[in-house]
Design a protein around this motif. Sequence first.
Motif, short mmCIF file in Angstrom:
data_model
loop_
_atom_site.label_atom_id
_atom_site.label_comp_id
_atom_site.label_asym_id
_atom_site.label_seq_id
_atom_site.Cartn_x
_atom_site.Cartn_y
_atom_site.Cartn_z
N UNK A 35 0.86 -1.19 0.00
CA UNK A 35 0.00 0.00 0.00
C UNK A 35 0.89 1.23 0.00
N UNK A 36 0.54 2.20 -0.86
CA UNK A 36 1.26 3.47 -0.84
C UNK A 36 0.23 4.57 -1.01
N UNK A 37 -0.20 5.16 0.08
CA UNK A 37 -1.24 6.18 0.01
C UNK A 37 -2.51 5.56 -0.53
N UNK A 38 -3.02 6.12 -1.63
CA UNK A 38 -4.27 5.64 -2.22
C UNK A 38 -4.06 4.43 -3.12
N UNK A 39 -2.82 4.11 -3.42
CA UNK A 39 -2.54 3.06 -4.40
C UNK A 39 -2.14 1.77 -3.73
N UNK A 40 -2.46 0.66 -4.40
CA UNK A 40 -1.92 -0.63 -4.00
C UNK A 40 -1.04 -1.11 -5.15
N UNK A 41 0.24 -1.30 -4.87
CA UNK A 41 1.14 -1.83 -5.88
C UNK A 41 1.20 -3.33 -5.67
N UNK A 42 0.77 -4.05 -6.69
CA UNK A 42 0.65 -5.50 -6.57
C UNK A 42 1.94 -6.19 -6.99
N UNK A 43 2.21 -7.33 -6.34
CA UNK A 43 3.30 -8.19 -6.78
C UNK A 43 4.69 -7.60 -6.65
N UNK A 44 5.00 -7.09 -5.44
CA UNK A 44 6.30 -6.46 -5.20
C UNK A 44 7.19 -7.39 -4.37
N UNK A 45 8.45 -7.50 -4.78
CA UNK A 45 9.46 -8.19 -3.96
C UNK A 45 10.54 -7.16 -3.65
N UNK A 46 10.60 -6.75 -2.37
CA UNK A 46 11.59 -5.75 -1.98
C UNK A 46 12.97 -6.38 -1.99
N UNK A 47 13.92 -5.65 -2.57
CA UNK A 47 15.28 -6.15 -2.72
C UNK A 47 16.23 -5.32 -1.86
N UNK A 48 17.42 -5.85 -1.66
CA UNK A 48 18.40 -5.14 -0.86
C UNK A 48 19.60 -4.83 -1.74
N UNK A 49 20.78 -5.09 -1.23
CA UNK A 49 22.00 -4.77 -1.97
C UNK A 49 22.33 -5.93 -2.92
N UNK A 50 21.48 -6.13 -3.92
CA UNK A 50 21.65 -7.25 -4.84
C UNK A 50 22.57 -6.86 -6.01
N UNK A 51 22.71 -7.75 -6.96
CA UNK A 51 23.65 -7.52 -8.07
C UNK A 51 23.33 -6.24 -8.85
N UNK A 52 22.04 -5.99 -9.11
CA UNK A 52 21.68 -4.77 -9.84
C UNK A 52 22.05 -3.53 -9.02
N UNK A 53 21.75 -3.56 -7.73
CA UNK A 53 22.07 -2.41 -6.86
C UNK A 53 23.56 -2.10 -6.90
N UNK A 54 24.38 -3.13 -6.86
CA UNK A 54 25.84 -2.95 -6.88
C UNK A 54 26.28 -2.32 -8.21
N UNK A 55 25.71 -2.78 -9.31
CA UNK A 55 26.03 -2.22 -10.63
C UNK A 55 25.61 -0.75 -10.70
N UNK A 56 24.39 -0.47 -10.25
CA UNK A 56 23.87 0.90 -10.29
C UNK A 56 24.76 1.83 -9.46
N UNK A 57 25.17 1.37 -8.27
CA UNK A 57 26.03 2.20 -7.42
C UNK A 57 27.40 2.43 -8.05
#
Length: 160
Positions: A35-57
């Motif tokens: 839930x984010x305010x008035x919206x429901x974002x469906x099908x979310x998997x929260x990620x941490x410091x994964x491979x993409x995060x490391x590349x982006x940083x």
Amino acid sequence: SNNSGFMNILVLDHLLVNPDKYVEKVLEGEFVDVEDGDYTFKGIQVRDNDELAIIVKSIYPEYRIVYNFIRQSPEFQKEPNFKHTDEMMGDKTVLLYLNKKHPKEAGTTLYEEGDPACTIYYKYNRMVVFDSEICHSRNLKDNFGSGNNSRLVQVIFIRK
């Protein structure tokens, strides 16, 4: 908002070293509705410091990651918005396309003054980065696929 008339987009293919293994692990995890305010974002998997995060940083060392999640969007899933900006979320939006099989039209459209200005087509293991204030949408309003073949996109928002 962006009145400079410049649209800076970064597209990198073959990003992850072993995308098959990455996706396999993602699909073992669970997806929840957020839930984010008035919206429901469906099908979310929260990620941490994964491979993409490391590349982006490594590409954007002066930015910090604000959100990092993978979204699973089966065909016809009801979504809170179609054309939208992410400027509330961060300064840059990072997308990573994680489906091997996808309709050829799938991808992301960027808009300038309400008109399509650039279409980026979906390609497995392709990363797309653009300024979060740019209005954008999925190319396919209704998403695609079902179950483990549903549209799968990792999203990272970064802020300076």
